[in-house]
Scaffold this active site. Structure first.
Site, mmCIF file in Angstrom:
data_model
loop_
_atom_site.group_PDB
_atom_site.id
_atom_site.type_symbol
_atom_site.label_atom_id
_atom_site.label_comp_id
_atom_site.label_asym_id
_atom_site.label_seq_id
_atom_site.Cartn_x
_atom_site.Cartn_y
_atom_site.Cartn_z
ATOM 1 N N ASN A 9 11.364 7.297 6.549
ATOM 2 C CA ASN A 9 9.991 6.891 6.863
ATOM 3 C C ASN A 9 9.979 5.372 6.939
ATOM 4 O O ASN A 9 10.003 4.698 5.918
ATOM 5 C CB ASN A 9 9.042 7.387 5.759
ATOM 6 C CG ASN A 9 7.625 6.856 5.949
ATOM 7 O OD1 ASN A 9 7.280 6.348 7.017
ATOM 8 N ND2 ASN A 9 6.807 6.973 4.899
ATOM 9 N N TRP A 10 9.961 4.871 8.160
ATOM 10 C CA TRP A 10 10.074 3.411 8.336
ATOM 11 C C TRP A 10 8.762 2.690 8.046
ATOM 12 O O TRP A 10 8.725 1.454 8.019
ATOM 13 C CB TRP A 10 10.525 3.090 9.757
ATOM 14 C CG TRP A 10 11.912 3.578 10.102
ATOM 15 C CD1 TRP A 10 12.801 4.226 9.269
ATOM 16 C CD2 TRP A 10 12.573 3.463 11.371
ATOM 17 N NE1 TRP A 10 13.964 4.515 9.951
ATOM 18 C CE2 TRP A 10 13.849 4.056 11.241
ATOM 19 C CE3 TRP A 10 12.206 2.920 12.594
ATOM 20 C CZ2 TRP A 10 14.759 4.114 12.305
ATOM 21 C CZ3 TRP A 10 13.108 2.972 13.655
ATOM 22 C CH2 TRP A 10 14.380 3.564 13.507
ATOM 23 N N LYS A 11 7.692 3.439 7.874
ATOM 24 C CA LYS A 11 6.361 2.844 7.635
ATOM 25 C C LYS A 11 6.066 1.793 8.722
ATOM 26 O O LYS A 11 6.474 1.957 9.862
ATOM 27 C CB LYS A 11 6.277 2.266 6.225
ATOM 28 C CG LYS A 11 6.760 3.255 5.165
ATOM 29 C CD LYS A 11 6.414 2.851 3.781
ATOM 30 C CE LYS A 11 7.112 3.770 2.791
ATOM 31 N NZ LYS A 11 6.619 3.617 1.436
ATOM 32 N N HIS A 93 1.017 11.502 3.532
ATOM 33 C CA HIS A 93 1.759 10.519 2.736
ATOM 34 C C HIS A 93 0.794 9.858 1.757
ATOM 35 O O HIS A 93 -0.381 9.635 2.075
ATOM 36 C CB HIS A 93 2.408 9.478 3.653
ATOM 37 C CG HIS A 93 3.366 8.597 2.917
ATOM 38 N ND1 HIS A 93 2.947 7.525 2.162
ATOM 39 C CD2 HIS A 93 4.714 8.659 2.795
ATOM 40 C CE1 HIS A 93 4.017 6.954 1.610
ATOM 41 N NE2 HIS A 93 5.096 7.624 1.977
ATOM 42 N N GLU A 95 0.356 6.930 0.904
ATOM 43 C CA GLU A 95 -0.315 5.714 1.405
ATOM 44 C C GLU A 95 -1.498 6.080 2.300
ATOM 45 O O GLU A 95 -2.509 5.380 2.323
ATOM 46 C CB GLU A 95 0.710 4.826 2.136
ATOM 47 C CG GLU A 95 1.655 4.154 1.142
ATOM 48 C CD GLU A 95 3.058 3.898 1.649
ATOM 49 O OE1 GLU A 95 3.290 3.914 2.864
ATOM 50 O OE2 GLU A 95 3.955 3.695 0.803
ATOM 51 N N GLU A 165 6.656 13.717 -3.618
ATOM 52 C CA GLU A 165 6.786 12.275 -3.788
ATOM 53 C C GLU A 165 5.851 11.808 -4.902
ATOM 54 O O GLU A 165 4.655 11.579 -4.652
ATOM 55 C CB GLU A 165 6.411 11.557 -2.488
ATOM 56 C CG GLU A 165 7.267 11.926 -1.309
ATOM 57 C CD GLU A 165 7.301 10.802 -0.266
ATOM 58 O OE1 GLU A 165 8.384 10.286 -0.030
ATOM 59 O OE2 GLU A 165 6.241 10.439 0.258
ATOM 60 N N GLY A 171 8.325 3.210 -3.615
ATOM 61 C CA GLY A 171 8.436 1.767 -3.406
ATOM 62 C C GLY A 171 8.452 0.953 -4.683
ATOM 63 O O GLY A 171 8.299 -0.265 -4.643
ATOM 64 N N SER A 210 11.806 6.075 -4.147
ATOM 65 C CA SER A 210 12.890 5.181 -4.570
ATOM 66 C C SER A 210 14.252 5.866 -4.588
ATOM 67 O O SER A 210 15.107 5.535 -5.413
ATOM 68 C CB SER A 210 12.577 4.560 -5.937
ATOM 69 O OG SER A 210 11.413 3.751 -5.857
ATOM 70 N N GLY A 231 12.007 5.860 2.064
ATOM 71 C CA GLY A 231 11.268 4.722 2.599
ATOM 72 C C GLY A 231 12.175 3.513 2.734
ATOM 73 O O GLY A 231 12.925 3.365 3.700
ATOM 74 N N GLY A 232 12.129 2.641 1.739
ATOM 75 C CA GLY A 232 12.845 1.361 1.803
ATOM 76 C C GLY A 232 14.310 1.494 2.202
ATOM 77 O O GLY A 232 14.810 0.728 3.038
HETATM 78 C C1 PEP Z 1 8.083 6.964 1.034
HETATM 79 O O1 PEP Z 1 7.327 6.071 1.399
HETATM 80 O O2 PEP Z 1 7.943 8.112 1.473
HETATM 81 C C2 PEP Z 1 9.145 6.632 0.091
HETATM 82 C C3 PEP Z 1 9.779 7.592 -0.500
HETATM 83 O O3 PEP Z 1 9.363 5.284 -0.096
HETATM 84 P P1 PEP Z 1 10.530 4.639 -1.007
HETATM 85 O O4 PEP Z 1 11.794 5.382 -0.700
HETATM 86 O O5 PEP Z 1 10.580 3.216 -0.577
HETATM 87 O O6 PEP Z 1 10.113 4.812 -2.432
#
Ligand code: PEP
Length: 247
Positions: A9-11, A93, A95, A165, A171, A210, A231-232
């Site tokens: 997920n590149w956001k 998600h 967010e 999640e 994040g 994470s 994500g990251g």
């Molecule tokens: C996400 O945004 O779905 C996610 C899992 O982010 P991160 O891996 O950065 O925690």
């Protein structure tokens, strides 16, 4: 036997140049046995989709509209996403839920629209830190899933992926322990099994929060963890591929 899915997920990150470099890096690397998917910002879907044409890497969107067509400024329909070559669409998600106030019911409507267009929704569920500390994780996740069950029935999950999640892990660098994540994944599968054992057994439940190349192997070795929503660590080809190789 469920195959593993590692989805990035590149956001709202990247530029035309950086997404090309990222896709080139992923294509050049070795993902092992895992199925890969990437969910770029919507303006890059066509570009990335074109670059993935000659690969098995799937394209996903970060959201999908709950209506099929019309005056919904800023939204993108499921049909448009399929036209861009998307196989997946993330819905719910955290967010979107927290920053854009998407309710369980709205998320369920987005999920339904994805399914009816032939997309595979990746339904994100998970509890906040406060809810985690209150010990109500299962109740929160159950309510998020119930909203989809009410809209689509259990049949909707025949063509879906769930991502557990924990919001406090997204994040933040904090990751759920493999045992904690496994217990929630097991709960989710059991909840679906109460309606349909076969769908519960075949659905893939990803962990997100994470996940990185250091913690992925322990998480992915759990019986009910069928991959990751990243994500990251999906923004660097080597990190993303290292997670995939942990499967
Ligand atoms: C996400 O945004 O779905 C996610 C899992 O982010 P991160 O891996 O950065 O925690």
């Amino acid at each position: 036997m469920r195959s593993s899915l590692i989805a990035g997920n590149w956001k709202m990150n990247g530029s035309l140049q950086s997404v090309v470099e990222l896709i080139d890096g992923i294509k050049d690397g070795d993902a092992g046995q895992a199925e890969l998917a990437v969910c770029p910002p919507s303006v890059f879907l066509m570009k990335v989709g074109g670059m993935l044409d000659d690969t098995d890497i799937a394209l996903g969107a970060q959201n999908v509209c709950n209506h099929d067509v019309g005056a919904y400024t800023g939204e993108i329909s499921a049909a448009m996403l399929t036209e861009c070559g998307c196989r997946y669409a993330i819905v719910g998600h955290s967010e979107r839920r927290s920053l854009y106030l998407e309710s369980d019911e709205l998320v369920a409507a987005r999920f339904a629209m994805a399914v009816s267009a032939g997309l595979t929704p990746i339904l994100c569920v998970g509890e906040t830190l406060y809810e985690h500390e209150q010990g109500v994780t299962e109740a929160v996740v159950a309510k998020q899933i119930d909203a989809v069950l009410e809209n689509c029935g259990i049949a909707g999950f025949a063509q879906a992926v769930i991502a557990y999640e924990p919001v406090w892990a997204i994040g933040t660098g904090l990751v759920a322990s493999p045992e904690l994540a496994q217990s929630v994944h097991h709960f989710i599968r059991g909840k679906l099994a109460a309606s349909d054992g076969e769908i519960a057994q075949q659905i893939r439940i990803l962990y997100g929060g994470s996940m990185n190349s250091s913690n992925a192997a322990d998480l992915l070795s759990q019986a009910d963890i069928d991959g990751g929503l990243i994500g990251g660590a999906s923004l660097k080809a080597d990190d993303f591929l290292a997670i995939a190789q942990s499967v």
